[in-house]
Design a protein around this motif. Structure first.
Motif, PDB file in Angstrom:
ATOM      1  N   GLU A 158       0.835  -1.200   0.000  1.00  0.00           N
ATOM      2  CA  GLU A 158       0.000   0.000   0.000  1.00  0.00           C
ATOM      3  C   GLU A 158       0.872   1.253   0.000  1.00  0.00           C
ATOM      4  N   PHE A 159       1.941   1.231   0.772  1.00  0.00           N
ATOM      5  CA  PHE A 159       2.835   2.376   0.832  1.00  0.00           C
ATOM      6  C   PHE A 159       3.513   2.589  -0.514  1.00  0.00           C
ATOM      7  N   HIS A 179       3.229  -4.957 -12.172  1.00  0.00           N
ATOM      8  CA  HIS A 179       2.750  -6.223 -12.741  1.00  0.00           C
ATOM      9  C   HIS A 179       1.494  -6.729 -12.022  1.00  0.00           C
ATOM     10  N   LEU A 180       0.580  -5.789 -11.776  1.00  0.00           N
ATOM     11  CA  LEU A 180      -0.690  -6.110 -11.138  1.00  0.00           C
ATOM     12  C   LEU A 180      -1.824  -5.608 -12.023  1.00  0.00           C
ATOM     13  N   SER A 181      -3.033  -6.079 -11.757  1.00  0.00           N
ATOM     14  CA  SER A 181      -4.174  -5.636 -12.551  1.00  0.00           C
ATOM     15  C   SER A 181      -4.617  -4.250 -12.105  1.00  0.00           C
ATOM     16  N   ALA A 182      -5.300  -3.540 -13.011  1.00  0.00           N
ATOM     17  CA  ALA A 182      -5.793  -2.209 -12.683  1.00  0.00           C
ATOM     18  C   ALA A 182      -6.786  -2.258 -11.522  1.00  0.00           C
ATOM     19  N   THR A 187      -8.184  -1.184  -5.792  1.00  0.00           N
ATOM     20  CA  THR A 187      -8.483  -1.666  -4.442  1.00  0.00           C
ATOM     21  C   THR A 187      -7.475  -1.126  -3.439  1.00  0.00           C
ATOM     22  N   TYR A 188      -6.191  -1.156  -3.820  1.00  0.00           N
ATOM     23  CA  TYR A 188      -5.159  -0.612  -2.934  1.00  0.00           C
ATOM     24  C   TYR A 188      -5.406   0.870  -2.671  1.00  0.00           C
ATOM     25  N   ARG A 189      -5.778   1.615  -3.724  1.00  0.00           N
ATOM     26  CA  ARG A 189      -6.027   3.043  -3.564  1.00  0.00           C
ATOM     27  C   ARG A 189      -7.171   3.286  -2.574  1.00  0.00           C
ATOM     28  N   ALA A 190      -8.216   2.464  -2.688  1.00  0.00           N
ATOM     29  CA  ALA A 190      -9.362   2.607  -1.785  1.00  0.00           C
ATOM     30  C   ALA A 190      -8.947   2.341  -0.337  1.00  0.00           C
TER      31      ALA A 190
END
Length: 215
Positions: A158-159, A179-182, A187-190
């Motif tokens: 997350e950081f 190398h992750l999905s949008a 979800t991380y941003r939320a």
């Protein structure tokens, strides 16, 4: 003494930085830079083919956070001492790096004496801690009964996403670089917004500025 007793691997995508570090370490006759890598892939290839005593790793490698390489090096070569070298202030990553098993953390404006001392300390199994890091650890210990708050509550991933957002990266480019999905980045941003109680990228950037988290 004949030969060298401390074999060092330099991992930094900038040749000028590697050259500077090599020159600084050259003042210590028992230290030899026996390998250089400009990427995570090159570094892992080298440690699989050669033996090193200490690795100096840039925390901002292209397309990958240096903490991820730290984890892989610790898995691949548990006895390899890894020192993190960074342009970022110590309060951004130092404690996270130490928690993951780093032997120390230095900023790129450190003196040659500090760099040599850190390599020697790491080679003997010790941890190199600057006065600033010690102060932070004392504060963290004193507050250990309190739940983490603010950016301290963010996970490493997350950081990492937070740092890229406040640098102005789009969610799509962040997803590609990690190398992750949008949808995963969304979800991380939320989660970041919830933990920091923020509602927009602009608020994240302001938070980063107020807490000296921008490079």
């Amino acid at each position: 003494m004949p030969g060298f007793s401390i074999r060092v691997l330099l991992v930094d995508d900038h040749a000028v930085v590697r050259n500077g570090v090599r020159l600084m370490l050259g003042a210590a006759p028992e230290i030899s830079v026996t390998g250089e890598a400009a990427s995570e892939r090159d570094a892992l290839t080298l440690v699989q083919a050669q033996d090193f005593d200490v690795a100096l790793v840039d925390i901002a490698l292209p397309g990958r956070n240096g903490l991820e390489l730290l984890k892989k090096l610790r898995q691949e070569r548990p006895r390899l001492a890894v020192l993190m070298l960074s342009m970022y202030a110590e309060n951004l990553y130092a404690l996270r790096a130490l928690k993951l098993g780093a032997a120390g953390y230095l900023t790129k404006d450190c003196s040659a004496a500090s760099l040599i001392a850190a390599v020697r300390k790491a080679h003997t199994g010790g941890k190199y801690l600057s006065a600033q890091i010690v102060d932070q650890m004392v504060t963290r210990f004193s507050d250990s009964q309190l739940p983490p708050c603010g950016h301290q509550a963010l996970t490493d991933r997350e950081f990492e996403v937070f740092k890229l957002i406040v640098q102005g990266k789009s969610l799509a480019s962040i997803a590609a670089s990690l190398h992750l999905s949008a949808s995963t980045i969304t979800t991380y941003r939320a989660r970041i917004c919830k933990k920091l109680e923020l509602g927009s990228n602009a608020e994240m950037t302001r938070y980063a500025m107020e807490h000296s988290l921008l490079p």
